[in-house]
Design an enzyme around this catalytic site. Structure first.
Site, PDB file in Angstrom:
ATOM      1  N   PHE A   1       0.806  -1.222   0.000  1.00 28.26           N
ATOM      2  CA  PHE A   1       0.000   0.000   0.000  1.00 28.26           C
ATOM      3  C   PHE A   1       0.840   1.273   0.000  1.00 28.26           C
ATOM      4  O   PHE A   1       0.455   2.292  -0.529  1.00 28.26           O
ATOM      5  CB  PHE A   1      -0.921   0.018   1.223  1.00 28.26           C
ATOM      6  CG  PHE A   1      -2.000  -1.012   1.165  1.00 28.26           C
ATOM      7  CD1 PHE A   1      -3.229  -0.702   0.629  1.00 28.26           C
ATOM      8  CD2 PHE A   1      -1.779  -2.300   1.618  1.00 28.26           C
ATOM      9  CE1 PHE A   1      -4.240  -1.643   0.548  1.00 28.26           C
ATOM     10  CE2 PHE A   1      -2.775  -3.265   1.541  1.00 28.26           C
ATOM     11  CZ  PHE A   1      -4.007  -2.937   1.005  1.00 28.26           C
TER      12      PHE A   1
ATOM     13  N   HIS B   1       0.495  -3.966  13.448  1.00 29.25           N
ATOM     14  CA  HIS B   1      -0.566  -3.194  12.788  1.00 29.25           C
ATOM     15  C   HIS B   1      -1.881  -3.960  12.729  1.00 29.25           C
ATOM     16  O   HIS B   1      -2.769  -3.627  11.957  1.00 29.25           O
ATOM     17  CB  HIS B   1      -0.124  -2.779  11.376  1.00 29.25           C
ATOM     18  CG  HIS B   1       1.075  -1.872  11.372  1.00 29.25           C
ATOM     19  ND1 HIS B   1       1.880  -1.687  10.279  1.00 29.25           N
ATOM     20  CD2 HIS B   1       1.613  -1.105  12.352  1.00 29.25           C
ATOM     21  CE1 HIS B   1       2.861  -0.838  10.581  1.00 29.25           C
ATOM     22  NE2 HIS B   1       2.729  -0.476  11.842  1.00 29.25           N
TER      23      HIS B   1
ATOM     24  N   CYS C   1     -23.994  -4.545  20.706  1.00 29.52           N
ATOM     25  CA  CYS C   1     -23.810  -3.677  21.876  1.00 29.52           C
ATOM     26  C   CYS C   1     -23.905  -2.201  21.496  1.00 29.52           C
ATOM     27  O   CYS C   1     -23.880  -1.323  22.358  1.00 29.52           O
ATOM     28  CB  CYS C   1     -22.469  -3.948  22.553  1.00 29.52           C
ATOM     29  SG  CYS C   1     -21.060  -3.112  21.791  1.00 29.52           S
TER      30      CYS C   1
ATOM     31  N   SER D   1      10.920  -4.892   4.733  1.00 26.35           N
ATOM     32  CA  SER D   1      10.457  -3.624   5.302  1.00 26.35           C
ATOM     33  C   SER D   1      11.427  -2.522   4.893  1.00 26.35           C
ATOM     34  O   SER D   1      12.638  -2.716   4.910  1.00 26.35           O
ATOM     35  CB  SER D   1      10.391  -3.694   6.828  1.00 26.35           C
ATOM     36  OG  SER D   1      10.113  -2.406   7.358  1.00 26.35           O
ATOM     37  N   SER D   2      10.875  -1.365   4.531  1.00 24.77           N
ATOM     38  CA  SER D   2      11.745  -0.237   4.175  1.00 24.77           C
ATOM     39  C   SER D   2      12.348   0.400   5.426  1.00 24.77           C
ATOM     40  O   SER D   2      13.240   1.238   5.348  1.00 24.77           O
ATOM     41  CB  SER D   2      10.948   0.797   3.390  1.00 24.77           C
ATOM     42  OG  SER D   2       9.808   1.165   4.130  1.00 24.77           O
TER      43      SER D   2
HETATM   44 ZN    ZN Z   1     -19.792  -4.762  20.789  1.00 24.13          ZN
END
Ligand code: ZN
Length: 248
Positions: free
Chosen positions: A35, A121, A156, A194-195
């Site tokens: 990305f 991440h 919820c 990884s950069s």
């Molecule tokens: Zn919830």
């Protein structure tokens, strides 16, 4: 093996406790786009900030539209030779864990237990409620979204989001703590794909090096930490790690 791969194999053999660190480059070899790369998704389409996701119904809808658009890519991707080499180092006990910037779950798919994959991440292969933590599967959410236009939300009342860490969202405390602890116990730190320019993630190889570990970097392009590394290989990861570890 070429001379650099032989050197990497020797460093692995001499080490007692390796920590592996992976970025987008290991998964591009499985067909997952980077990305952040030039021409990558984020240069054409600005990532949605966490505060926007929380504030705006339109942002949540757009965020989920993009996620479902990518579903085929995420679902079809399978671990490659680089992932298998990482899994073998962990299986054999040479390496204690893999710290990853990736959100694709391919390390788990390669057979590494969840407890040895530290996700900085998060993970996009499932979702959870931001309030109560209930887990949701992407496929069920996609059906509701595409058939009825329902933006994922929890019973919820909380918002449901992929289990990733978005821009503007705080880093996961437990993963950061574990990554630091493992880094400080390593005598060899290997960064793959990884950069090493995105902080705080890039801080781990620096920390390992300051703490006396050796540092090896495998990445097609130069990285932000090449200057402090003991070995830099600008080579494909699958081929290099496969050869150095001895897996196909
Ligand atoms: Zn919830």
């Amino acid at each position: 093996m070429d001379a650099e791969q032989v050197e990497l194999a020797r460093m692995i053999r001499d080490a007692d406790r390796i920590v592996l660190f992976t970025g987008a480059g290991i998964s591009t070899e499985s067909g997952i786009p980077d990305f952040r790369s030039p021409g990558g998704v984020w240069t054409k389409q600005r990532p949605i900030d966490f505060s926007d996701f929380m504030r705006s119904d339109a942002a949540r809808r757009e965020s989920w539209r993009r996620r479902f658009e990518m579903e085929e890519t995420w679902r079809m991707a399978t671990p490659n030779r680089g992932h298998r080499a990482v899994a073998e180092l962990i299986r054999s006990g040479k390496a204690s864990c893999v710290i990853t910037q990736n959100i694709d779950g391919l390390h788990q798919d390669s057979g590494i237990p969840d407890s040895k994959v530290i996700e900085l991440h998060g993970n996009t292969t499932y979702a959870h409620c931001l309030d109560c933590g209930t887990r949701y599967e992407i496929e069920a959410l996609r059906v509701d979204f595409e058939q009825d236009g329902i933006v994922p939300h929890c019973a919820c009342g909380g918002w449901v989001k992929t289990a990733t860490i978005s821009f503007g969202q705080s880093m996961p405390v437990e993963a950061m703590r574990l990554a630091e602890r493992e880094t400080l116990m390593a005598d060899l730190f290997i960064s793959l794909g990884s950069s090493l320019v995105v902080y705080p993630a890039a801080g781990f190889p620096e920390l390992a090096k300051r703490n006396g570990a050796r540092l090896a970097i495998v990445n097609l392009q130069p990285t932000g930490l090449d200057e402090i590394a003991d070995l830099v290989l600008n080579q494909p990861i699958g081929e290099t790690m496969g050869a150095a570890v001895g897996v196909d």
